[in-house]
Structures are given as structure tokens and as C-alpha cells.
Write an enzyme that holds these catalytic residues in place. Structure first.
Site, short mmCIF file in Angstrom:
data_model
loop_
_atom_site.label_atom_id
_atom_site.label_comp_id
_atom_site.label_asym_id
_atom_site.label_seq_id
_atom_site.Cartn_x
_atom_site.Cartn_y
_atom_site.Cartn_z
N VAL A 54 0.83 -1.20 0.00
CA VAL A 54 0.00 0.00 0.00
C VAL A 54 0.87 1.25 0.00
CG1 VAL A 54 -1.76 1.30 1.27
CG2 VAL A 54 -1.90 -1.19 1.16
N CYS A 55 1.96 1.22 0.77
CA CYS A 55 2.80 2.41 0.96
C CYS A 55 3.26 3.07 -0.34
CB CYS A 55 3.98 2.08 1.85
SG CYS A 55 3.50 1.55 3.51
#
Length: 184
Positions: A54-55
Site C-alpha cells: 500500500v505504501c
């Protein structure tokens, strides 16, 4: 967690510079503190870990809006508890992060994450937190997402526009739209 009206804490962290990251370790790093861009708005966003899923979607999205934030006299700082060497390695090996224009700050001692109240009690990493800090170092916007849910950087930009307008802004207000005018 810090909230609106709180003073953002002092910090000094090593960062991988924004822009194309080179492999020369003598020029890839810089020191950034709360005084580095004194007098400007700051967007400080935390992510849990490098080399995750996600980052990078969020980091890239904030990076793509860097020019928009700069147009609003706002600097963008990305922070995680990974070291500057991990940040550099990630940038060098992740296609979308190679030319990231924002610095990646290394909070390896977890001091800034603790001072802002965004250090996960269970995971020991920074939560997915976002702060807009005004030129007087006062938090004007704060949010945190679950570790599994990415943010909307466009919404952060919209909130910055509303804050900088110094006007009453209705729900979903966007720059250029009418502000609320209370009856006299």
C-alpha cells in the site's frame, strides 16, 4: 495522537533527498529538521514500512502532487521508521519511486512517531498518519488510517486549500468555489 491546535514537535532526521536518487551515498542524504523550511506550510505523512504494497501507492500519489503543494508554499515530507539506507535501496529498486521529488525521512529511533502519537502499539511502526502544519508550527489537520487502507492525497490538497483560504468552507468545497457567508 497530536490533533488540531497542537504544536508539531521539533525533530532532526536523516533523509534521502527528493529528486532522482543517485547511488553516491555522499550526496544521496540530507538532514531535515522542523526548522529546514521555517515559515512554510508542511505536509508530514507517515507510512509503516518500505518494501510493502500500500505504501508506495500513497508515496507516489503524494509525489505526483508535490508541485501542487509547492504552489501553495507547502513542503512535503514522507516519514517511516525505516533507515535512510532502506529508503535509498527502495527508491533505487522501485520503478515508481526512483524520481520521487519528496524527501523520505528516516525515523529509526521512532522519536517523531512517538512524539506525534502515531507509533503503532502492536506493530512498532508508524501508523498511516497525515499532518498539515501551518507556518507557526501548529497542526491544522490530522488524520490516521488503518495500516491496510491507503489515503487520498488529493483530499489532503483540498483541505490545505480550504485552510489557506481562511474562510468557512462547506463539505466537498474545492478551490475556486464560493465560501459560506453567514447571514449578518
Amino acid at each position: 495522537m497530536l490533533t488540531v491546535g497542537d504544536t508539531f514537535p521539533s525533530f532532526t532526521l536523516t533523509a534521502v533527498k527528493g529528486g532522482p536518487a543517485g547511488i553516491d551515498l555522499k550526496t544521496a542524504f540530507t538532514e531535515i529538521s522542523d526548522q529546514t523550511d521555517a515559515g512554510k506550510w508542511k505536509l508530514v505523512f507517515f507510512w509503516p514500512k518500505d518494501f510493502t504494497f500500500v505504501c508506495p501507492t500513497e508515496i507516489v500519489a503524494f509525489g505526483k502532487l508535490n508541485g501542487e503543494f509547492a504552489d501553495r508554499d507547502t513542503v512535503v515530507y514522507g516519514v517511516s521508521t525505516d533507515s535512510e539506507f532502506v529508503h535509498l535501496n527502495w527508491r533505487l529498486h522501485h520503478e515508481d519511486l526512483r524520481t520521487l521529488e519528496i524527501p523520505m525521512l528516516a525515523d529509526i529511533k521512532r522519536e517523531l512517531a512517538q512524539a506525534t502519537g502515531v507509533l503503532s502499539r502492536t506493530e512498532g511502526v508508524a501508523l498511516r498518519a497525515t499532518f498539515l502544519v501551518d507556518p507557526d508550527n501548529i497542526v491544522r489537520y490530522a488524520s490516521v488510517n488503518d495500516l491496510s487502507v491507503g489515503r487520498n492525497p488529493q483530499e489532503v490538497l483540498r483541505v490545505l486549500d480550504a485552510l489557506q483560504s481562511d474562510e468557512l468552507c462547506p463539505c466537498n468545497w474545492n478551490k475556486g468555489e464560493e465560501h459560506l457567508r453567514p447571514a449578518a
